[in-house]
Design an enzyme around this catalytic site. Structure first.
Site, mmCIF file in Angstrom:
data_model
loop_
_atom_site.group_PDB
_atom_site.id
_atom_site.type_symbol
_atom_site.label_atom_id
_atom_site.label_comp_id
_atom_site.label_asym_id
_atom_site.label_seq_id
_atom_site.Cartn_x
_atom_site.Cartn_y
_atom_site.Cartn_z
ATOM 1 N N MET A 7 11.633 6.115 -8.715
ATOM 2 C CA MET A 7 11.372 6.626 -7.404
ATOM 3 C C MET A 7 12.489 6.193 -6.398
ATOM 4 S SD MET A 7 8.849 8.843 -7.272
ATOM 5 C CE MET A 7 8.483 8.752 -5.477
ATOM 6 N N ASP A 26 17.748 -4.320 -6.736
ATOM 7 C CA ASP A 26 16.831 -4.650 -7.857
ATOM 8 C C ASP A 26 16.851 -6.071 -8.174
ATOM 9 O OD1 ASP A 26 14.857 -4.230 -10.165
ATOM 10 O OD2 ASP A 26 15.214 -2.166 -9.838
ATOM 11 N N VAL A 28 8.734 -0.638 -5.073
ATOM 12 C CA VAL A 28 8.548 -1.853 -6.337
ATOM 13 C C VAL A 28 7.227 -1.357 -6.779
ATOM 14 C CG1 VAL A 28 10.127 -3.315 -5.095
ATOM 15 C CG2 VAL A 28 7.819 -3.555 -4.953
ATOM 16 N N GLU A 30 3.307 -1.156 -8.038
ATOM 17 C CA GLU A 30 2.308 -1.348 -6.930
ATOM 18 C C GLU A 30 1.326 -2.456 -7.116
ATOM 19 O OE1 GLU A 30 1.131 2.655 -5.107
ATOM 20 O OE2 GLU A 30 2.952 1.283 -4.757
ATOM 21 N N LYS A 90 4.804 -6.830 -3.594
ATOM 22 C CA LYS A 90 5.517 -6.145 -2.441
ATOM 23 C C LYS A 90 5.735 -7.188 -1.199
ATOM 24 C CE LYS A 90 3.693 -1.470 -3.185
ATOM 25 N NZ LYS A 90 4.728 -0.828 -3.418
ATOM 26 N N SER A 130 2.046 4.967 -3.107
ATOM 27 C CA SER A 130 1.334 6.046 -3.137
ATOM 28 C C SER A 130 0.040 5.998 -2.847
ATOM 29 C CB SER A 130 1.555 6.623 -4.690
ATOM 30 O OG SER A 130 0.946 5.777 -5.589
ATOM 31 N N HIS A 139 5.520 7.965 1.882
ATOM 32 C CA HIS A 139 4.951 8.366 0.511
ATOM 33 C C HIS A 139 6.018 9.845 -0.001
ATOM 34 C CE1 HIS A 139 1.626 9.904 -2.641
ATOM 35 N NE2 HIS A 139 2.993 9.591 -3.171
#
Length: 724
Positions: A331, A350, A407, A409, A414, A436, A457
């Site tokens: 994503m 990253d 990153v 879920e 986060k 999401s 999203h």
């Protein structure tokens, strides 16, 4: 008869007349009553003065050439008014034929978008010249609205291009071409650099082609390119068309593609005017159908509502020059690509430089394909890639005005990455999360400025999926919403703005689709039957295939992370858990509901039938009802989203359900599906109660829906009423 004249008559010199489409009361030209009357009167005048006219240039006084049919009229079309509509269409086509056969060379000078009826007017001219501007679109997109080109578009493209090219390149896909591609296809004959060059080029062509006629009028023995069904070679291949169309539609309720195919084939076996009449009949069959009304409402009116929504006032336009993309996975890499494509410098961050560089490879692959296919120049492709800067160093985000996070879920993770990157951002940077389903209000606790934090999203694949679901947390400010809408416009996404809730709107509602299908597995309904049911209902991807592609492990994790949003999904959880126990997490690992060979589906896993033995006689199952169960389940969850204040508008629910989670487009969206149900909302409530009695309390009807049905209402927004 309308008194408003929408066509200006101008003397262009040298005996050439300009017919300029320019409706004084509209920003765009459409085929409304005023245009019908103006066009017929103009053709009468041309016919009366034909001896003094050397040629005609048809062009537009608007930014767009012609916008096509007035869709408000299409919404009002009924079986009862079909005869009147047939007469109008016939009169318009006859007028176009009179102009086409007068022996006066007629050139369409295309200075802006010519779509649908606008292009059909151009096709009735003898020559078409367009400005070579990639912003101009040319095509016949009616199929996307449940219609067919009924102004001669089917008949003329088949005679110009041949049956197969007309169907495959123009009519069945509804493709909108740039002018250079329209020339390649054969819809446009000539390009000029600027609008100022149109009339001189048109006059030059007119001078060189006195007495011009269409090739099918000039030659009584004219042969359609590629032949007709009477020709052996085409006749042998023709049966593949309906077979391929059935495969493509999978039995879903789409009338327009079938009618386009029929009208095109039949038109080759008739003389021109009779073919036009057949085309009109097929158009009215579509226009008076509920499906066309559903699709017009969604893809024109609802789509306009969400794309032109009011932006919170009093805030400067946000034009980010630099952003940091946290997470270079699938994503994150894709969001980086669409942002860089829009001209934004993207720091792709990253944990390791290697991971970030691997994320950039996603963009490199897309750019390579675009260049190879002629959709992007080498220079523009390299410039796009140069804007993506892979890194593991948070300091490289210095001064970024925008953060998008994608990153893993996990709320704690986060919060950790926000804390690491925030000190380097611009002091008023917009803070976005691509989660999401995790609550935005909770995630906002992990940043120092929760008012600047919002959910964005995206949907996979990001470079193709048009929707962006914008999620407001409890502390999200109006300015943050405004700036997010600005970013959405920059990357050319369709926004829906909703309020925070576990699973938001789209994730929550799509879980009812997969949940109902997986519940069917526990009922002993074979996987192949479930796939057939979802395809026949009109879902773009069969449900078990979709679960494999999303990843079973990911779905299970999302269900467990949001227990409040998974009520009624107990049977689905059981299936997911058993699939994980069997070591079948989905397509990525080469084993899910399907078996895979070299990454390609190789049939539904036979072990599924052993895990959940099928019913004794699957042939007795009602496939239509199975598909309806999936749609009804999603619709009931949507009602709850309205009740809980997650959704604010019908338009956003309809567009979000189609563009975000693949709700069958023929319905016009999840809310329109209820509105247009036979018997209206009362009929829908009755059907849901039948399902509750047969399949369980997860089909219980919310009280708000019952009350609305009892009042004889439908769901609608103040700005755009949703026609039932």
């Amino acid at each position: 008869m309308s008194e408003r004249n929408t066509i200006r008559w101008e003397d262009l010199g040298d005996g050439v007349v300009g017919l300029i489409f320019d409706d004084p009361e509209q920003s765009a030209n459409t085929m409304n009553r005023a245009f019908f009357d103006s066009y017929l009167a103009t053709v009468d005048r041309v016919e009366a003065e034909k001896d003094s006219i050397m040629g005609i240039v048809v062009t537009s006084g608007k930014k767009t050439f012609f916008a096509g049919a007035d869709l408000n009229d299409m919404l009002e079309a009924t079986k009862e008014t079909a005869a009147e509509a047939f007469a109008d269409a016939t009169n318009l086509k006859r007028a176009a034929r009179r102009l086409e056969t007068l022996g006066i060379p007629t050139v369409a000078a295309i200075n802006g978008a010519a779509l649908g009826g606008g292009l059909e007017l151009c096709l009735s001219c003898h020559h078409r010249i367009a400005v070579d501007d990639p912003k101009i679109k040319v095509g016949l997109p009616e199929v996307k609205l449940g219609l067919l080109p009924g102004g001669g578009g089917v008949v003329r493209t088949v005679r110009m291009l041949g049956l197969v090219p007309a169907l495959m390149q123009v009519l069945l896909q509804g493709t909108e071409f740039r002018p250079d591609k329209a020339v390649e296809v054969g819809l446009v004959d000539e390009l000029v650099p600027t609008a100022d060059d149109l009339v001189p080029a048109a006059k030059k062509w007119i001078a060189e082609h006195p007495g011009a006629q269409q090739p099918w009028d000039a030659d009584p023995n004219y042969k359609i390119p590629g032949g007709t069904p009477a020709d052996m070679e085409l006749a042998m291949n023709l049966p593949a068309f309906p077979a391929n169309l059935r495969k493509q539609l999978r039995g879903a309720n789409y009338l327009a593609p079938r009618n386009i195919l029929a009208a095109a084939v039949e038109s080759t076996q008739l003389e021109f005017d009779a073919a036009l009449e057949v085309e009109t009949r097929y158009l009215l069959d579509c226009a008076t159908s509920q499906v066309a009304k559903n699709m017009i409402n969604a893809f024109f009116f609802n789509l306009q509502t969400v794309t032109k929504r009011d932006r919170p006032e009093g805030h400067e336009t946000f034009e980010p020059k630099k952003m940091v993309m946290l997470g270079a996975g699938m994503m994150g890499a894709a969001i980086a690509y669409v942002s860089a494509r829009a001209g934004i410098e993207v720091v792709l961050k990253d944990v390791t430089l290697e991971a970030a560089e691997k994320g950039k490879e996603y963009s490199e692959t897309l750019v390579r394909k675009a260049v190879d296919r002629g959709r992007m120049t080498e220079e523009k492709g390299q410039a796009l890639l140069d804007r993506i800067i892979p890194t593991a160093d948070p300091a490289d985000a210095a001064g970024a005005e925008l953060l998008v996070e994608a990153v893993f879920e996990d709320v704690a993770l986060k919060a950790k990455v926000y804390a690491e990157i925030e000190p380097y951002l611009a002091e008023d940077a917009l803070l976005c999360s691509n989660t999401s389903g995790l609550p935005i209000t909770e995630l906002a606790e992990g940043v120092t400025r929760p008012a600047d934090f919002i959910g964005t999203h995206f949907f996979s694949p990001v470079d193709k999926m048009p929707l962006l679901e914008i999620v407001k947390g409890d502390k999200t400010s109006d300015e943050t919403v405004a700036r997010t809408l600005d970013y959405t416009a920059v990357i050319k996404k369709v926004p829906i703005v909703i309020n925070d809730s576990p699973g938001f709107f789209t994730s929550r509602v799509i879980s009812r689709f997969t949940g109902e299908a997986l519940g069917m597995v526990t009922e002993g309904i074979p996987g192949a039957t479930i796939e057939q049911a979802s395809g026949q209902a009109g879902y773009p991807a069969p449900v078990l295939q979709l679960a494999d592609e999303i990843n079973i492990e990911t779905i299970l994790r999302a269900f467990r992370a949001n227990p409040a949003a998974t009520e009624g999904l107990e049977a689905a959880l059981l299936v997911l858990e058993k699939m994980m126990e069997a070591g079948r997490p989905g397509k990525l690992r080469g084993a899910g509901f399907y078996d895979y060979e070299d990454g390609k589906r190789a049939g539904i896993w036979k072990g599924l039938a052993e895990m959940f033995p099928p019913v004794a006689d699957p042939s007795q199952l009602d496939v239509i009802e199975l598909g309806e169960r999936m749609m009804v389940r999603q619709a009931l969850e949507t009602v709850k989203c309205f009740d809980e204040g997650v959704l604010e508008t019908v338009a956003e629910a309809n567009i979000g359900s189609i563009m975000g989670i693949g709700f069958p487009a023929w319905t016009g969206g999840v809310v329109q599906y209820m509105n247009q149900y036979e018997g209206g909302l009362a009929g829908f409530v009755e059907r849901a109660r039948e399902f509750e009695a047969k399949y369980g309390e997860h089909f219980a009807v919310p009280a708000s829906l019952v009350e609305k049905a009892e009042r004889g209402e439908i769901y609608s927004d103040e700005a755009v009423a949703t026609p039932a």
